[in-house]
Write a protein that holds these residues in place. Sequence first.
Motif, PDB file in Angstrom:
ATOM      1  N   LEU A 158      22.951  32.633  -2.220  1.00 51.10           N
ATOM      2  CA  LEU A 158      23.438  31.278  -2.494  1.00 51.10           C
ATOM      3  C   LEU A 158      24.175  31.317  -3.824  1.00 51.10           C
ATOM      4  O   LEU A 158      23.582  31.611  -4.865  1.00 51.10           O
ATOM      5  N   GLU A 159      25.453  31.012  -3.784  1.00 51.32           N
ATOM      6  CA  GLU A 159      26.242  31.078  -5.006  1.00 51.32           C
ATOM      7  C   GLU A 159      27.173  29.873  -5.103  1.00 51.32           C
ATOM      8  O   GLU A 159      27.643  29.331  -4.096  1.00 51.32           O
ATOM      9  N   ALA A 160      27.448  29.489  -6.346  1.00 57.40           N
ATOM     10  CA  ALA A 160      28.458  28.483  -6.656  1.00 57.40           C
ATOM     11  C   ALA A 160      28.278  27.203  -5.849  1.00 57.40           C
ATOM     12  O   ALA A 160      29.242  26.582  -5.417  1.00 57.40           O
ATOM     13  N   SER A 161      27.047  26.795  -5.655  1.00 58.75           N
ATOM     14  CA  SER A 161      26.761  25.627  -4.824  1.00 58.75           C
ATOM     15  C   SER A 161      26.039  24.554  -5.628  1.00 58.75           C
ATOM     16  O   SER A 161      25.502  24.810  -6.711  1.00 58.75           O
ATOM     17  N   TYR A 162      26.026  23.359  -5.061  1.00 61.09           N
ATOM     18  CA  TYR A 162      25.400  22.203  -5.705  1.00 61.09           C
ATOM     19  C   TYR A 162      24.338  21.643  -4.770  1.00 61.09           C
ATOM     20  O   TYR A 162      24.644  21.215  -3.649  1.00 61.09           O
ATOM     21  N   LEU A 163      23.091  21.647  -5.220  1.00 63.48           N
ATOM     22  CA  LEU A 163      21.975  21.161  -4.404  1.00 63.48           C
ATOM     23  C   LEU A 163      21.323  19.961  -5.089  1.00 63.48           C
ATOM     24  O   LEU A 163      21.050  20.001  -6.296  1.00 63.48           O
ATOM     25  N   SER A 164      21.044  18.940  -4.301  1.00 65.00           N
ATOM     26  CA  SER A 164      20.427  17.744  -4.894  1.00 65.00           C
ATOM     27  C   SER A 164      19.814  16.897  -3.784  1.00 65.00           C
ATOM     28  O   SER A 164      19.869  17.247  -2.609  1.00 65.00           O
ATOM     29  N   GLY A 165      19.248  15.771  -4.172  1.00 64.02           N
ATOM     30  CA  GLY A 165      18.833  14.763  -3.196  1.00 64.02           C
ATOM     31  C   GLY A 165      17.661  15.136  -2.327  1.00 64.02           C
ATOM     32  O   GLY A 165      17.689  14.981  -1.112  1.00 64.02           O
ATOM     33  N   VAL A 166      16.591  15.633  -2.946  1.00 63.71           N
ATOM     34  CA  VAL A 166      15.363  15.915  -2.191  1.00 63.71           C
ATOM     35  C   VAL A 166      14.613  14.608  -1.946  1.00 63.71           C
ATOM     36  O   VAL A 166      14.562  13.743  -2.810  1.00 63.71           O
ATOM     37  N   ASN A 167      14.026  14.498  -0.774  1.00 58.68           N
ATOM     38  CA  ASN A 167      13.308  13.269  -0.421  1.00 58.68           C
ATOM     39  C   ASN A 167      11.806  13.396  -0.618  1.00 58.68           C
ATOM     40  O   ASN A 167      11.259  14.495  -0.663  1.00 58.68           O
ATOM     41  N   ARG A 168      11.171  12.247  -0.673  1.00 57.00           N
ATOM     42  CA  ARG A 168       9.705  12.214  -0.642  1.00 57.00           C
ATOM     43  C   ARG A 168       9.221  12.351   0.801  1.00 57.00           C
ATOM     44  O   ARG A 168       9.884  11.905   1.731  1.00 57.00           O
ATOM     45  N   ARG A 169       8.063  12.942   0.940  1.00 62.06           N
ATOM     46  CA  ARG A 169       7.434  12.953   2.264  1.00 62.06           C
ATOM     47  C   ARG A 169       6.761  11.603   2.482  1.00 62.06           C
ATOM     48  O   ARG A 169       5.970  11.165   1.645  1.00 62.06           O
ATOM     49  N   PRO A 170       7.053  10.978   3.601  1.00 67.31           N
ATOM     50  CA  PRO A 170       6.512   9.632   3.819  1.00 67.31           C
ATOM     51  C   PRO A 170       4.987   9.580   3.795  1.00 67.31           C
ATOM     52  O   PRO A 170       4.394   8.640   3.291  1.00 67.31           O
ATOM     53  N   GLU A 171       4.355  10.639   4.320  1.00 61.77           N
ATOM     54  CA  GLU A 171       2.893  10.588   4.440  1.00 61.77           C
ATOM     55  C   GLU A 171       2.201  10.738   3.100  1.00 61.77           C
ATOM     56  O   GLU A 171       1.097  10.240   2.894  1.00 61.77           O
ATOM     57  N   SER A 172       2.819  11.468   2.184  1.00 62.09           N
ATOM     58  CA  SER A 172       2.146  11.735   0.913  1.00 62.09           C
ATOM     59  C   SER A 172       2.877  11.161  -0.292  1.00 62.09           C
ATOM     60  O   SER A 172       2.291  11.014  -1.360  1.00 62.09           O
ATOM     61  N   GLY A 173       4.143  10.864  -0.101  1.00 60.95           N
ATOM     62  CA  GLY A 173       4.937  10.413  -1.240  1.00 60.95           C
ATOM     63  C   GLY A 173       5.378  11.541  -2.146  1.00 60.95           C
ATOM     64  O   GLY A 173       6.071  11.324  -3.133  1.00 60.95           O
ATOM     65  N   LEU A 174       4.991  12.780  -1.810  1.00 61.19           N
ATOM     66  CA  LEU A 174       5.343  13.911  -2.657  1.00 61.19           C
ATOM     67  C   LEU A 174       6.738  14.418  -2.333  1.00 61.19           C
ATOM     68  O   LEU A 174       7.179  14.378  -1.182  1.00 61.19           O
ATOM     69  N   ALA A 175       7.401  14.901  -3.350  1.00 57.00           N
ATOM     70  CA  ALA A 175       8.736  15.455  -3.149  1.00 57.00           C
ATOM     71  C   ALA A 175       8.646  16.918  -2.767  1.00 57.00           C
ATOM     72  O   ALA A 175       7.718  17.626  -3.162  1.00 57.00           O
ATOM     73  N   GLY A 176       9.605  17.363  -2.000  1.00 55.82           N
ATOM     74  CA  GLY A 176       9.710  18.781  -1.696  1.00 55.82           C
ATOM     75  C   GLY A 176      10.481  19.494  -2.794  1.00 55.82           C
ATOM     76  O   GLY A 176      10.467  19.080  -3.946  1.00 55.82           O
ATOM     77  N   SER A 177      11.144  20.558  -2.404  1.00 59.10           N
ATOM     78  CA  SER A 177      11.872  21.369  -3.379  1.00 59.10           C
ATOM     79  C   SER A 177      13.302  21.563  -2.921  1.00 59.10           C
ATOM     80  O   SER A 177      13.608  21.463  -1.731  1.00 59.10           O
ATOM     81  N   ASN A 178      14.148  21.859  -3.851  1.00 66.36           N
ATOM     82  CA  ASN A 178      15.523  22.146  -3.467  1.00 66.36           C
ATOM     83  C   ASN A 178      15.604  23.454  -2.696  1.00 66.36           C
ATOM     84  O   ASN A 178      16.295  23.539  -1.685  1.00 66.36           O
ATOM     85  N   ILE A 179      14.911  24.448  -3.184  1.00 62.49           N
ATOM     86  CA  ILE A 179      14.873  25.739  -2.469  1.00 62.49           C
ATOM     87  C   ILE A 179      13.427  26.185  -2.356  1.00 62.49           C
ATOM     88  O   ILE A 179      12.711  26.251  -3.348  1.00 62.49           O
ATOM     89  N   ARG A 180      13.034  26.497  -1.142  1.00 70.11           N
ATOM     90  CA  ARG A 180      11.727  27.121  -0.949  1.00 70.11           C
ATOM     91  C   ARG A 180      11.922  28.399  -0.145  1.00 70.11           C
ATOM     92  O   ARG A 180      12.165  28.376   1.053  1.00 70.11           O
ATOM     93  N   ALA A 181      11.838  29.484  -0.843  1.00 65.33           N
ATOM     94  CA  ALA A 181      11.984  30.797  -0.218  1.00 65.33           C
ATOM     95  C   ALA A 181      10.594  31.404  -0.085  1.00 65.33           C
ATOM     96  O   ALA A 181       9.999  31.823  -1.073  1.00 65.33           O
TER      97      ALA A 181
END
Lengths: 416, 163
Positions: free
Chosen positions: A297-320
């Motif tokens: 992944l190069e020269a890219s723009y990542l944003s706008g992670v959502n909350r999980r409705p069931e927990s309200g917790l946010a995920g991650s931009n990248i999960r490898a």
Amino acid sequence: MDPVSEPALSELDLAEIDEAFASAERTMPSTAALRQRVAALGEPPPRSAEAGRLGRSPRTLFLATAAAIVVVAGAGALIGLRSDRSTPEVNAADDEAVTSVPATSTSSPPASVVEVESTETSPAPGPEIEPVVEPDQGSASQPSERPFAPSDRTDDPNPPGDGSQGRLPVSVNPVPLGFPTPETTGLAVEAIDVEGLRPIDGLRITEPTVLEGVEVSGSIVIASSNVTIRNSRVTSSGTYAVHVEAGVENVVIENTRIRAVGTSVSAALYLQSPATVTGVDLSGGFDNIKATAGFTLEASYLSGVNRRPESGLAGSNIRAFQGSDVVIRGNSIIAPWQSPSGNAIFVGADSGPMRRALVTSNYLSGGAITVLTGQDDHPFEDVTISGNRIEAGSWSQTWIANRAGATVADNQQLDS
Amino acid sequence: MHQTDDISFEDVYEAELTHLVNMATFILGSRQTAEDAVHDSFVRLHDRWHDVENPGAFVQRATINRCRDLLRNGNRRNKHLAKLATPDSVGDVTDNSDLSTDLVRALGQLDPKRRLIVVLRFYGRHTIAEIADLLSIPTGTAESNLYRGLEQLRRLLHYGSRV
């Protein structure tokens, strides 16, 4: 000092070493920035009536903490508690286990991959046309809680996945000069006119294909090797906006905008096979990118992670979660500002080995822990996190938590 | 009566923070890693404030143990520390440009356990007995490691990396 216990070095030697420490201390940098970080914790809540069991001998500390862990773990098991913060682990090899676990670390990514996998279904096999999904332009034009963009931006740099409740605040600061933005990624790379894009529905690609200059409304499933998506836009409310299935190779996604919209999107991009992703403007999903294979992944723009409705917790931009030859280089990755959960980047060996990963020269912001490494009984080898610029104070816990033994060096906190 | 009845969290970090960061910097060889270690310790203190009898001692012990953890896994986690062995590479650690003193370079060449003990003795001003207690090691082990560490450090300060 205690002269009785001192080794048989001359007084002159000891004085010299003493002076060397005093001299080195005078050259130490200011602690003002750290003082601010600690001050931001605020005053703790008042003491309880039964307080005062810690701060004693190491043995007492160990026993007290071990007992607390047993009680907490037992209670959690009984009532099914889930917490974003890990239960401290007692280090059996260390009597001072009470302080051997970093307070700000987590033992695994905030949201379990097992949980994700168990609640999602991959797009059905066979030829597939996703329902056409209109881009959520109305919500995308609404201001965020912490507006990011310069006023002249024509596209929301942190578009919401579900338009409102799931949206999380992002940095108030602009992306530093030289790092990717929405204006330098996606269609902007080659100045492609949106009006010239050819509208198509979602599709499943089963043979070598170059998909170029299209506006895709729906999900793309890549089930063939030798597939390129270029100079296009993808908007989908499917489980994955773009899904690279297992067992394929030579997949390239470049200069493309990918928007995952809706409340049930797992990831904007799911990589089960290696792919090269360049110049992409990618947002939405509980995770922007979920990967179980190596990728670049190069020269890219990542944003706008959502909350999980069931927990309200946010995920991650990248999960490898696993893979070999992961390269994340020269990107802007914007996680929710001081989020109670999630990371800009998680690199781990959760579901299998992680080998030869390089996270470098990125601009990173936000999350509970901006960069987190993790490991769960799988090899974690030759992983380097270096030369990244991380926005100071954008995280809620700490900026880098290296729990899996990556080489971490030369990363900088960037003051706005 | 507990000390936390009388003092605030702010009192503790005002009193302890700079000393702990400097101590961790000497131990770890990296200002950045040291700051993170101390920050972690203060977060831990903050979380347990209502249970802590002696906040200063708690945060100091937490910092030392965090440093120990980092040193213990040094080969895997902190390969950059090895660079401290060569004077020219000290500045390679991003925020260490101000740390390129002879002492930091010399400390970087000591065995991590000896380095920790030397720092606790000379910068932390702990007695041998206190160090042994802090590290849960026999007094004799602390003493012999201190002696060997000091000898090596003295030679390094005199003759640089040629020893």
